[in-house]
Design a protein around this motif. Structure first.
Motif, PDB file in Angstrom:
ATOM      1  N   GLU A  96       1.007  -1.267  -0.182  1.00  0.00           N
ATOM      2  CA  GLU A  96      -0.061  -0.012  -0.113  1.00  0.00           C
ATOM      3  C   GLU A  96       0.992   1.278   0.248  1.00  0.00           C
ATOM      4  O   GLU A  96       0.398   2.155  -0.639  1.00  0.00           O
ATOM      5  CB  GLU A  96      -1.071  -0.062   1.092  1.00  0.00           C
ATOM      6  N   GLU A  99       2.107   1.598  -3.681  1.00  0.00           N
ATOM      7  CA  GLU A  99       1.158   2.308  -4.396  1.00  0.00           C
ATOM      8  C   GLU A  99       1.019   3.716  -4.238  1.00  0.00           C
ATOM      9  O   GLU A  99       0.825   4.604  -5.320  1.00  0.00           O
ATOM     10  CB  GLU A  99      -0.116   1.320  -4.376  1.00  0.00           C
ATOM     11  N   SER A 102       3.794   5.511  -5.994  1.00  0.00           N
ATOM     12  CA  SER A 102       3.701   5.518  -7.187  1.00  0.00           C
ATOM     13  C   SER A 102       2.551   6.515  -7.658  1.00  0.00           C
ATOM     14  O   SER A 102       2.708   7.087  -8.724  1.00  0.00           O
ATOM     15  CB  SER A 102       3.284   4.209  -7.727  1.00  0.00           C
ATOM     16  N   ASN A 103       1.371   6.408  -7.032  1.00  0.00           N
ATOM     17  CA  ASN A 103       0.171   7.425  -7.389  1.00  0.00           C
ATOM     18  C   ASN A 103       0.928   8.870  -7.334  1.00  0.00           C
ATOM     19  O   ASN A 103       0.621   9.892  -7.839  1.00  0.00           O
ATOM     20  CB  ASN A 103      -1.027   7.247  -6.421  1.00  0.00           C
TER      21      ASN A 103
END
Length: 252
Positions: A96, A99, A102-103
């Protein structure tokens, strides 16, 4: 005459010790086979004594040379361990968080201003000043995101060392980078967010754990990979030099 001291290997020392052991090993014989005692020969006794002294000296200096070769490393490891925070560095154990980062990076590439700000708000818990968040015209993409983490000073907080590759526009070779984040997990939703405003005590904690050997080694590896990419691609090297020059001029 060559006065350089010859350093014996461990195998050579062991062979010499076997020879001494063979000379002084007691011989067990039955009485009927026991040979009459011979007269002591002083020259043999002296030779044996001298040989023992030489072997003992060789073992001592050989061991000293062998052990001293690792003294520097042992001292360095001891110093590093003494300065280490004791908080282990975990390799990509929180999908998480990977992610999230990355976002966050991809949000920089969104063309539409409003949509880009919306994406940043999803990633950052206390992003007040949005004027500094702009689209990065010179970057075409981020890839290979891998997050190394250390437990933060409080429950559900993390110090994140995000490793990723940057691909610049019109440049074939991507370059590695590493960015530090302070991430917290929201109590009710259990979602993770990047915290923008970092208190002084947390900054002190981050400064402490970032000096750990595992973090320093990680940063060193990334730096070496970065330098290798620049050597490999002349266009990349020129681009980075030009960018550094522009940043330097803006600071003046």
């Amino acid at each position: 005459m060559d006065t350089e001291e010859k350093k014996l290997t461990r195998s050579e020392i062991e062979e010499m010790l076997k020879e001494v052991e063979e000379i002084h090993r007691p011989r067990r014989t039955v009485n009927k086979d026991r040979k009459p005692k011979k007269k002591f020969r002083l020259d043999r006794i002296i030779f044996a004594c001298v040989l023992v002294i030489l072997i003992v000296a060789a073992v001592y200096f050989g061991y000293k040379a062998f052990s001293s070769s690792g003294k520097g490393d042992a001292k360095e490891k001891s110093t590093t361990a003494g300065a280490d925070s004791g908080v282990p560095l975990k390799d990509d154990q929180y999908p998480e968080i990977t992610e999230l980062v990355s976002n966050y990076l991809d949000a920089y590439l969104i063309q539409d201003d409003e949509q880009r700000m919306d994406e940043f708000r999803k990633c950052v818990v206390d992003l007040d000043d949005l004027s500094s968040i702009q689209r990065r015209d010179y970057v075409s993409g981020y890839s290979d995101v891998e997050c190394y983490t250390k437990d933060g000073p409080y429950e559900d907080t993390f110090i994140v060392y995000a490793y990723y590759h940057i691909t610049y526009k019109n440049i074939a070779t991507s370059v590695p980078n590493i960015t530090e984040f302070y991430v917290m997990r929201q109590g009710e939703t259990r979602n993770v967010y990047i915290k923008n405003k970092i208190p002084d005590d947390v900054r002190d904690y981050i400064s402490k754990v970032s000096k750990d050997a595992d973090v320093q080694n990680l940063e060193k590896e990334v730096q070496e990979e970065y330098e290798a990419a620049r050597v490999q691609d002349a266009n990349l090297d020129k681009f980075l030099k030009d960018m550094a020059q522009l940043i330097s001029e803006k600071k003046k």
